[in-house]
Design an enzyme around this catalytic site. Structure first.
Site, PDB file in Angstrom:
ATOM      1  N   HIS A 321      30.484  27.950  34.363  1.00  0.00           N
ATOM      2  CA  HIS A 321      31.252  27.998  35.616  1.00  0.00           C
ATOM      3  C   HIS A 321      31.236  29.411  36.197  1.00  0.00           C
ATOM      4  O   HIS A 321      30.957  29.601  37.396  1.00  0.00           O
ATOM      5  CB  HIS A 321      32.686  27.550  35.323  1.00  0.00           C
ATOM      6  CG  HIS A 321      33.639  27.686  36.466  1.00  0.00           C
ATOM      7  ND1 HIS A 321      34.093  26.608  37.201  1.00  0.00           N
ATOM      8  CD2 HIS A 321      34.249  28.783  37.014  1.00  0.00           C
ATOM      9  CE1 HIS A 321      34.924  27.026  38.138  1.00  0.00           C
ATOM     10  NE2 HIS A 321      35.039  28.348  38.049  1.00  0.00           N
ATOM     11  N   GLU A 322      31.549  30.411  35.374  1.00  0.00           N
ATOM     12  CA  GLU A 322      31.655  31.779  35.894  1.00  0.00           C
ATOM     13  C   GLU A 322      30.297  32.307  36.354  1.00  0.00           C
ATOM     14  O   GLU A 322      30.189  32.947  37.414  1.00  0.00           O
ATOM     15  CB  GLU A 322      32.264  32.709  34.842  1.00  0.00           C
ATOM     16  CG  GLU A 322      33.657  32.323  34.373  1.00  0.00           C
ATOM     17  CD  GLU A 322      34.647  32.127  35.506  1.00  0.00           C
ATOM     18  OE1 GLU A 322      34.436  32.664  36.606  1.00  0.00           O
ATOM     19  OE2 GLU A 322      35.642  31.414  35.290  1.00  0.00           O
ATOM     20  N   HIS A 325      29.444  31.013  39.741  1.00  0.00           N
ATOM     21  CA  HIS A 325      30.054  31.749  40.846  1.00  0.00           C
ATOM     22  C   HIS A 325      29.094  32.846  41.321  1.00  0.00           C
ATOM     23  O   HIS A 325      28.991  33.121  42.522  1.00  0.00           O
ATOM     24  CB  HIS A 325      31.370  32.381  40.416  1.00  0.00           C
ATOM     25  CG  HIS A 325      32.562  31.497  40.565  1.00  0.00           C
ATOM     26  ND1 HIS A 325      32.865  30.841  41.748  1.00  0.00           N
ATOM     27  CD2 HIS A 325      33.544  31.158  39.694  1.00  0.00           C
ATOM     28  CE1 HIS A 325      33.977  30.138  41.587  1.00  0.00           C
ATOM     29  NE2 HIS A 325      34.410  30.309  40.351  1.00  0.00           N
ATOM     30  N   GLU A 345      34.660  26.745  44.298  1.00  0.00           N
ATOM     31  CA  GLU A 345      35.149  26.387  42.967  1.00  0.00           C
ATOM     32  C   GLU A 345      34.461  25.127  42.446  1.00  0.00           C
ATOM     33  O   GLU A 345      34.077  25.046  41.277  1.00  0.00           O
ATOM     34  CB  GLU A 345      36.661  26.170  43.010  1.00  0.00           C
ATOM     35  CG  GLU A 345      37.478  27.407  42.733  1.00  0.00           C
ATOM     36  CD  GLU A 345      37.205  27.982  41.356  1.00  0.00           C
ATOM     37  OE1 GLU A 345      37.220  27.226  40.358  1.00  0.00           O
ATOM     38  OE2 GLU A 345      36.976  29.201  41.261  1.00  0.00           O
ATOM     39  N   HIS A 414      41.358  25.987  43.719  1.00  0.00           N
ATOM     40  CA  HIS A 414      41.119  25.247  42.487  1.00  0.00           C
ATOM     41  C   HIS A 414      41.545  23.787  42.627  1.00  0.00           C
ATOM     42  O   HIS A 414      41.049  22.926  41.893  1.00  0.00           O
ATOM     43  CB  HIS A 414      41.866  25.899  41.327  1.00  0.00           C
ATOM     44  CG  HIS A 414      41.372  27.265  40.983  1.00  0.00           C
ATOM     45  ND1 HIS A 414      41.854  28.395  41.610  1.00  0.00           N
ATOM     46  CD2 HIS A 414      40.430  27.685  40.098  1.00  0.00           C
ATOM     47  CE1 HIS A 414      41.226  29.459  41.111  1.00  0.00           C
ATOM     48  NE2 HIS A 414      40.360  29.051  40.199  1.00  0.00           N
TER      49      HIS A 414
END
Length: 512
Positions: A321-322, A325, A345, A414
């Site tokens: 996920h990070e 980004h 997100e 989120h």
């Protein structure tokens, strides 16, 4: 083939010789004359000087003369030129520099301050005095004055380029020739895994030279940058939080798997698609129950959790996920507010989940739950696992939204991400009953529709193309619908079943 390493220096403006056999004998004078007559192509300025570093002469007489460039007496990184000629006639030129130099060579930052800036990342305990030199970094379209700083300790010998005006670190590289090595790790969440590490003098470090040098550093439970993890036997962690390198191994493993996912599935080489690895920072803060991506440091940061409800946030879907980004920041750059922020997100949830599926890790079964591994009370494979978000049923967390409505952009990003997460699950898996990791994933739709999914392989390609080709910084849900439909048409045809199914899945979450 012959070679000449004698250095020559000459002002270009003093040579005004055209193509053909130049005055003077030998490859270097001929090449210098050609530099003078092809100054525009070489991006030269009046303050440039050239030093011949190497000469190669082919059997047919073609000469290849390699020059280093200086500007007002300073070395120019990226300013090197190779002149290719035959019998004094120009054939071609190889160079990196894109524009002529015209910058001031007066630094605002002093050398000692540059050492401090580089030392913040490198650490202390130098084994030799720092070395500094003022240089020009001419790579890219905006040349900059920089301090070249060399720092050494018992493990590392690194060069940093520090902006001589702002103090920002522009680049860094190792001065040691190292080799990739295969290490083993006992992680918190992924079980026993293999890591590609860097063999250095005295042992190994958690740096992957085969994946752009991506590395994991110790945040030391503070807000400092820490140092790269080092080890004597290339065996990392003990499978528990009692060994600080365990979470580091999880983060490095997650970064490794994510790199491979983007390369193998989408042909993307690293987050920025430039072959350079980002770094991960673990043990950040104290009882910090979060993780984040930061564009400024081009890095991921992971906290250890609060120790009561959550443990270290280095589970595979979170690392994916990070890093995703970062991919978004280098492509669509979706603004992190309103509907575009929700899509930002969601894109990380979507692609991070696809990373988890791609890993095929027996210890961390793939699913459409986000971050379930970090909850202390969860039992893997049980039907009632808690998660940060539930892509198949966003409203299950009590805060996220699974059906679109006007005004959704006012929610925390989120929670507004739930609509896109819901769409993607339906697109990939459809509306039928399914179970992943022991959890019933049977979804509902906002319009009561039922349909089959396209499968993850098709869905992930459609989403990635839409993100990287059609999304822009302000894309909203209506724009995402149009972009993904167009992406499906690009990939599978204008009247393809895939493009129609994308529209169907959006309608199922009330984006029409």
């Amino acid at each position: 083939m012959s070679s000449n390493t004698k250095l020559y220096a000459v002002a270009l403006l003093a040579l005004a010789v055209g193509d053909g056999l130049a005055a003077g004998q030998g490859p270097v004078p001929r090449a210098l004359a050609l530099l003078a007559s092809h100054g525009t192509q070489a991006r030269t300025s009046a303050d440039d000087r050239f030093l011949a570093r190497d000469v190669v002469v082919d059997p047919d007489g073609t000469e290849h003369v390699r020059f280093d460039r200086t500007y007002e007496g300073l070395p120019v990184i990226g300013g090197d030129v190779v002149m290719h000629s035959r019998e004094g006639r120009f054939e071609a030129m190889s160079l990196t520099q894109e524009v002529p130099l015209g910058l001031s060579t007066r630094p605002r930052l002093q050398a000692d301050d540059a050492v401090v800036a580089a030392g913040t990342e490198f650490g202390s305990g130098f084994s030799a005095p720092p070395e500094t030199a003022l240089v020009v970094d001419a790579r890219g379209d905006a040349p900059r004055l920089a301090w070249r700083v060399r720092l050494q300790d018992n493990w590392d010998d690194m060069t940093y380029l520090v902006d001589a005006r702002s103090g920002a670190i522009l680049d860094r590289w190792s001065n040691r020739e190292t080799a990739a090595a295969q290490g083993t790790a006992r992680t918190l969440y992924a079980g026993n895994v293999t890591l590609t590490t860097d063999a250095v003098s005295g042992g190994y470090e958690l740096r992957d030279p085969t994946r752009g040098g991506m590395r994991t550093i110790d945040g030391s439970n503070s807000r400092t940058s820490g140092q790269v993890y080092k080890d004597a036997d290339n065996a990392w962690g003990n499978g528990a939080a009692s060994d600080k390198s365990t979470a580091a191994a999880d983060a490095q493993y997650g970064a490794q798997v994510t790199w491979d996912y983007y390369r193998n599935t989408h042909g993307r080489l690293g987050i920025a698609n430039d072959g350079k690895g980002a770094y991960s920072r673990v043990h950040y803060g104290r009882a910090y129950a979060n993780a984040y991506w930061n564009d400024g440091c081009f890095c991921m940061t992971y906290g250890d959790g609060d120790g009561v409800h959550q443990t270290s946030l280095v589970a595979l879907d979170i690392t994916g996920h990070e890093m995703s980004h970062g991919v978004t920041s280098r492509t669509a750059a979706l603004v992190y507010s309103g509907e575009s922020g929700g899509l930002n997100e969601a894109s990380s949830d979507i692609l991070g989940t696809m990373v988890e599926f791609s890993a095929k890790n027996g210890k961390d079964a793939p699913d459409y739950l986000i971050g379930e591994e970090v909850f202390v009370d969860n039992v893997a494979g049980s039907p009632d696992q808690r998660a940060l978000r539930y892509m198949f049923d966003p409203e299950r967390d009590g805060r996220s939204v699974g059906c679109y409505y006007p005004g959704i952009g006012s929610l925390d990003v989120h929670y507004s991400s739930g609509v896109a997460n819901h769409f993607y699950y339906l697109l990939a898996e459809g509306t039928g009953s399914k179970t992943f990791n022991g959890v019933d994933h049977t979804p509902t739709t906002c319009n009561g529709a039922t349909f089959a999914g396209l499968g993850r392989t098709t869905a992930e390609k459609i989403w990635y193309r839409a993100l990287t080709v059609y999304f822009t910084s302000g894309t909203d849900y209506a724009g995402a619908r149009a972009a993904t439909i167009q992406a499906a048409k690009d990939l599978y045809g204008a009247k393809s079943p895939e493009s129609r199914r994308v529209a169907t899945a959006w309608a199922a979450v009330q984006v029409n």
